[in-house]
Design a protein around this motif. Structure first.
Motif, short mmCIF file in Angstrom:
data_model
loop_
_atom_site.label_atom_id
_atom_site.label_comp_id
_atom_site.label_asym_id
_atom_site.label_seq_id
_atom_site.Cartn_x
_atom_site.Cartn_y
_atom_site.Cartn_z
N THR A 62 -7.55 7.80 6.07
CA THR A 62 -7.65 9.25 5.86
C THR A 62 -8.71 9.54 4.80
OG1 THR A 62 -6.45 11.24 5.12
CG2 THR A 62 -5.79 9.14 4.16
N PRO A 63 -9.42 10.66 4.94
CA PRO A 63 -10.35 11.06 3.88
C PRO A 63 -9.64 11.80 2.74
CG PRO A 63 -10.50 12.58 5.72
CD PRO A 63 -9.55 11.51 6.15
N ALA A 64 -8.38 12.21 2.97
CA ALA A 64 -7.63 12.97 1.96
C ALA A 64 -6.94 12.00 1.00
CB ALA A 64 -6.61 13.88 2.65
N ARG A 65 -7.69 11.43 0.08
CA ARG A 65 -7.18 10.38 -0.79
C ARG A 65 -6.25 10.90 -1.88
NH1 ARG A 65 -7.94 6.22 2.17
NH2 ARG A 65 -7.71 4.88 0.34
N THR A 66 -6.38 12.16 -2.25
CA THR A 66 -5.57 12.66 -3.37
C THR A 66 -4.08 12.72 -3.01
OG1 THR A 66 -5.96 14.95 -2.63
CG2 THR A 66 -7.47 14.04 -4.29
N ALA A 67 -3.76 12.75 -1.72
CA ALA A 67 -2.35 12.81 -1.33
C ALA A 67 -1.59 11.58 -1.80
CB ALA A 67 -2.24 12.95 0.19
N PHE A 68 -2.28 10.45 -1.94
CA PHE A 68 -1.60 9.22 -2.34
C PHE A 68 -1.18 9.25 -3.81
CE2 PHE A 68 -4.37 7.69 1.18
CZ PHE A 68 -3.35 7.35 2.06
N ASP A 69 -1.74 10.18 -4.59
CA ASP A 69 -1.36 10.29 -6.00
C ASP A 69 -0.07 11.07 -6.19
OD1 ASP A 69 -3.64 8.89 -6.77
OD2 ASP A 69 -4.86 10.72 -6.85
N GLN A 70 0.43 11.71 -5.14
CA GLN A 70 1.67 12.46 -5.25
C GLN A 70 2.87 11.51 -5.15
OE1 GLN A 70 1.91 16.04 -2.84
NE2 GLN A 70 -0.32 16.07 -2.56
N THR A 71 3.94 11.87 -5.82
CA THR A 71 5.14 11.04 -5.77
C THR A 71 5.85 11.21 -4.43
OG1 THR A 71 5.44 11.21 -8.17
CG2 THR A 71 7.36 10.58 -6.85
N SER A 72 6.03 12.45 -3.98
CA SER A 72 6.62 12.72 -2.67
C SER A 72 5.48 12.87 -1.67
CB SER A 72 7.47 13.98 -2.71
OG SER A 72 8.56 13.82 -3.61
N ARG A 73 5.44 11.95 -0.71
CA ARG A 73 4.31 11.93 0.21
C ARG A 73 4.76 12.14 1.66
NH1 ARG A 73 3.19 7.94 -3.59
NH2 ARG A 73 3.78 6.19 -2.25
N ASP A 74 5.72 13.00 1.87
CA ASP A 74 6.14 13.38 3.23
C ASP A 74 5.31 14.59 3.64
OD1 ASP A 74 7.47 14.68 1.13
OD2 ASP A 74 9.10 15.34 2.44
N LEU A 75 4.07 14.32 4.06
CA LEU A 75 3.08 15.39 4.25
C LEU A 75 2.44 15.40 5.62
CD1 LEU A 75 1.25 14.79 0.82
CD2 LEU A 75 2.98 16.54 1.30
N SER A 76 2.67 14.37 6.44
CA SER A 76 1.95 14.28 7.70
C SER A 76 2.74 14.92 8.84
CB SER A 76 1.65 12.81 8.04
OG SER A 76 2.78 12.19 8.62
N SER A 115 0.84 -1.20 0.00
CA SER A 115 0.00 0.00 0.00
C SER A 115 0.87 1.25 0.00
CB SER A 115 -0.91 0.02 1.23
OG SER A 115 -1.64 1.24 1.32
N ARG A 116 0.41 2.27 -0.70
CA ARG A 116 1.07 3.57 -0.61
C ARG A 116 0.73 4.20 0.75
NH1 ARG A 116 -0.65 6.32 -6.31
NH2 ARG A 116 -2.69 5.62 -5.55
N VAL A 117 1.66 4.99 1.27
CA VAL A 117 1.44 5.66 2.54
C VAL A 117 1.88 7.11 2.44
CG1 VAL A 117 1.78 3.52 3.86
CG2 VAL A 117 3.71 5.08 3.53
#
Length: 597
Positions: free
Chosen positions: A494-508, A368-370
Motif C-alpha cells: 500500500t502507498p498509505a504508510r501512515t496507517a501502520f503507525d496507528q494502534t487500531s488498524r481495522d481500516l480496510s 510485520s504490522r498489517v
C-alpha cells in the motif's frame, strides 16, 4: 467405518449415563449372570460374562441412558457421542468391555484416562463435564463390592461412562467444544475430522492410550505457550489476583500521586532503584522505570504506548484476572479449530493483533504490522494458500465499494479519477457488473467519465467497472499476494504508510495491507525473487508463482503469547468473544436441561 464428524459434544450424554449408573435400583440380571455372581466368592475373582451377557448388559445401559440416536445436522445442536457411535464401537470390539480385561479387572488405561480427565483444566476445559467424580465413585463401589447382584450391570455402566467420557473429552480437546459457525458466519475455518473410535480401539489394543491422550491437543507451539500462560494466570489468581489501581486523573512521567504506588504494585515495579530516593516519596513518584513499564503494558494490551496511565489504560489494568483467564480459554478453543498441519513455512495473520508472521520451523522468520478489515467490512477468518506474487497489480475496485464510495465522488468531479489513474469501463452484462474485478481489460469498453451524467446513475444501475492502473498511487502498492479463496480477499502492499503507525488498524475493506510486503515476497519466493525485482523495474503487471504455495492462516486471537513479549491481549474488534462465550453457555444449559429430564 468413516471418520466421525466431530463438532461440539452433547453434554447430556454424560449426565444421563451418570444418572443411569447412580440411580439404578432392582435391575433385572439374567440367570446366567446370577449364577456367575453366586460363585464369585468361591473363585475370589471377578465375573466373566459371555459376549451375549455383556451385550445385553451394555444394550440395557444404552436404553436407560438417553444418548442421542443420531448426530444433529445443525452446528447449533450437535451430538457426540451418539447411541450409534457407542453401539458401533462395542460391536467392533465383539461386545467386549473396553476398560476391563477378560477377568473383569479394570485395565491400567482406565486410570490413565481418569488422570487425563482430572487435568482437563490445564487446557481450559472443565473436568466436571467428564464426570470424573462419578467415575471414581463407581470404581470404588466395584472395589468394595464386586460380587453384588448388580456388579456386571455396574461394570457395564462404568465402561460406558469411561468410553463416553473419552469421546467427549477427545472431541473437546482436539476439535473444540463448539463449532466456529456457532460464533460468526465470518469464521470460515473447518475443525479437523478425526476417527476417534478407531484411534481408541487401536490405542487400547496396543496399550498406547497415553500416547493417544498426549496427541489430542493441537500440536502448535502457539497453543502450548498459551496453555502455559493459563497456568501462570491461575497461579496468580490463587494467590489473590492483582491489585487494583484507583480511578483518578491520568498519571504520567513526573506525576506525584499516592495512586502511583498502586500502579507500581500492579506492574511489579519497585521504587528506590537506580539512585532514586527510597521510601514512600519515591513510591509515589512516576519515574522513568515506571514509564517504561506502562508502555510495555500498553503495547501488550493493544493500547497506544504513550506511557500515560489514563482512563483506558487503568481500565485495562483493572480487568479482573478471572476475565483474563476466560479470555485465554476462549482463544485456546480457537486453536482447536485450526488445521493440524499449518505447513512449513506458513503465514499467520492475527486480525485483532494487526500482525503478520512468517513462520519457519517453530520460530518467526518475519513479523510485520498489517491493516485489516473494519468492523463494517470484516476480514473473514479462513485458511488458504499464497500461490503467486503479482508485481505492479492493477486494482479492480469491488462493485460494492465503487457504488458506496466512488459514485458520490464521480458525481462531484469526474476528472478526479483520471488524475489518480482510475479508468472506467462499461460492464459487458449483469454478471460483469457484479464481478467486474474478474473481467479482463480487453473484454471491456472504456468509458469517458465526463460523458456520463453521473447524477442520474442510481446505485442499482451502476453497470460500470472501475480499475486503477499500476503506479505510485495504486491502492495495492507495488505488489499483491494471490490467494485462492472465493471471498476475493488477498494481501497487498500500500502507498498509505501512515496507517501502520496507528494502534487500531481495522481500516480496510477486508483485504490485508502488509507493511513489509516486499520482505515477505522476497522470503516466500526464494530464488524466484529475482523475477520480482526485474518486474518492479517496470510498470507492467507480472505474476510470479510461489513454488510450492505457502499456506496462510487468517486468525482471530484476542489472547496469545508473543515469543519475545510474552502474554498479549488485543481488543475484540469484531466482537467475537461474547458470541463464543454464549455458544459455550448455551451448550451447557442444554446439557443441564436434558439431565433433569
Amino acid at each position: 467405518m468413516p471418520a466421525l464428524p466431530l463438532r461440539s459434544a452433547f453434554p447430556a450424554a454424560l449426565a444421563a449415563l451418570l444418572l443411569a449408573a447412580s440411580c439404578r435400583a432392582g435391575a433385572e440380571v439374567p440367570d446366567r449372570l446370577q449364577q456367575i455372581l453366586a460363585g464369585l466368592g468361591d473363585r475370589g475373582g471377578h465375573p466373566q460374562a459371555s459376549s451375549d451377557e455383556l451385550r445385553e448388559a451394555l444394550q440395557r445401559q444404552l436404553r436407560l441412558a438417553p444418548v442421542p440416536d443420531q448426530g444433529a445436522n445443525r452446528p447449533s445442536n450437535p451430538a457426540f457421542p451418539t447411541r450409534a457411535t457407542l453401539t458401533d464401537f462395542y460391536a467392533r470390539r465383539g461386545q467386549r468391555l473396553a476398560w476391563s480385561d477378560d477377568a473383569g479387572s479394570l485395565r491400567a488405561e482406565a486410570g490413565a484416562l481418569v488422570d487425563a480427565l482430572a487435568q482437563a483444566r490445564r487446557d481450559g476445559l472443565d473436568p466436571a463435564v467428564y464426570a470424573v467424580a462419578s467415575i471414581d465413585r463407581l470404581r470404588a463401589s466395584l472395589k468394595k463390592d464386586a460380587s453384588g447382584e448388580e456388579a456386571v450391570a455396574r461394570r457395564a455402566d462404568l465402561d460406558l461412562l469411561l468410553t463416553t467420557a473419552f469421546f467427549r473429552y477427545a472431541s473437546d480437546l482436539s476439535t473444540g467444544r463448539v463449532h466456529p459457525n456457532e460464533v460468526r458466519t465470518e469464521w470460515l475455518t473447518e475443525p479437523p475430522e478425526l476417527d476417534l473410535a478407531a484411534a481408541l480401539e487401536k490405542a487400547l489394543a496396543a496399550h498406547e492410550l497415553d500416547r493417544l491422550l498426549a496427541s489430542l491437543a493441537p500440536p502448535h507451539p502457539g497453543y502450548a505457550r498459551l496453555r502455559d500462560a493459563l497456568a501462570e494466570l491461575r497461579t496468580t489468581a490463587e494467590a489473590g489476583g492483582w491489585p487494583a489501581v484507583p480511578a483518578g486523573p491520568a498519571l504520567k512521567k513526573g506525576s506525584r500521586d499516592a495512586r502511583v504506588a498502586a500502579l507500581r504494585q500492579r506492574l511489579g515495579v519497585r521504587a528506590g532503584l537506580l539512585g532514586a530516593a527510597s521510601g514512600s516519596k519515591a513510591a509515589a513518584t512516576f519515574d522513568a522505570r515506571l514509564d517504561q513499564a506502562v508502555r510495555d503494558f500498553q503495547e501488550r494490551h493493544g493500547l497506544e504506548p504513550d506511557g500515560v496511565a489514563g482512563k483506558t489504560t487503568i481500565a485495562a489494568l483493572n480487568v479482573p484476572i478471572e476475565e483474563r483467564i476466560r479470555q485465554v480459554e476462549l482463544n485456546l478453543e480457537r486453536w482447536r479449530w485450526m488445521p493440524r498441519r499449518l505447513g512449513d513455512p506458513h503465514v499467520e495473520v492475527n486480525v485483532p493483533g494487526f500482525e503478520l508472521r512468517l513462520v519457519q520451523g517453530d520460530r518467526s522468520a518475519l513479523t510485520s504490522r498489517v491493516v485489516a478489515g473494519s468492523a463494517f467490512t470484516p476480514t473473514p477468518i479462513f485458511t488458504d494458500r499464497i500461490v503467486a506474487v503479482v508485481a505492479n497489480p492493477p486494482w479492480n475496485v469491488p462493485r460494492e465499494l465503487a457504488v458506496r464510495e466512488y459514485l458520490p465522488e464521480l458525481r462531484l468531479d469526474p476528472k478526479l479519477f483520471q488524475r489518480h489513474g482510475i479508468r472506467i469501463y462499461e460492464a459487458p452484462d449483469d454478471r460483469g457488473a457484479k464481478q467486474g474485478r474478474k473481467d479482463r481489460e480487453e473484454d471491456l469498453r472504456e468509458v469517458d467519465p465526463e460523458k456520463v451524467k453521473w447524477k442520474r446513475v442510481q446505485a442499482d444501475e451502476f453497470d460500470y467497472v472501475l480499475r486503477q492502473d499500476p503506479g505510485p498511487d495504486n491502492a495495492l502498492g507495488r505488489m499483491k499476494f494471490g490467494l485462492t479463496n472465493d471471498f476475493q480477499i488477498y494481501l497487498h502492499d500500500t502507498p498509505a504508510r501512515t496507517a501502520f503507525d496507528q494502534t487500531s488498524r481495522d481500516l480496510s475493506h477486508g483485504c490485508i495491507r502488509v507493511e513489509q510486503a516486499h520482505e515477505l515476497a522476497t522470503a516466500i519466493l526464494g530464488d524466484a525473487a529475482e523475477h520480482l525485482e526485474e518486474a518492479l523495474q517496470t510498470t507492467d503487471e507480472r505474476s510470479i508463482p510461489v513454488q510450492p504455495p505457502v499456506p496462510i492462516q487468517i486468525l482471530y486471537l484476542t489472547a496469545w503469547v508473543d515469543e519475545e513479549k510474552g502474554l498479549r491481549f488485543a481488543p475484540d474488534v469484531y466482537e467475537f468473544d461474547a458470541p463464543q462465550q454464549e455458544a459455550l453457555a448455551r451448550m451447557s444449559r442444554t446439557g443441564a436441561t436434558a439431565a433433569k429430564k
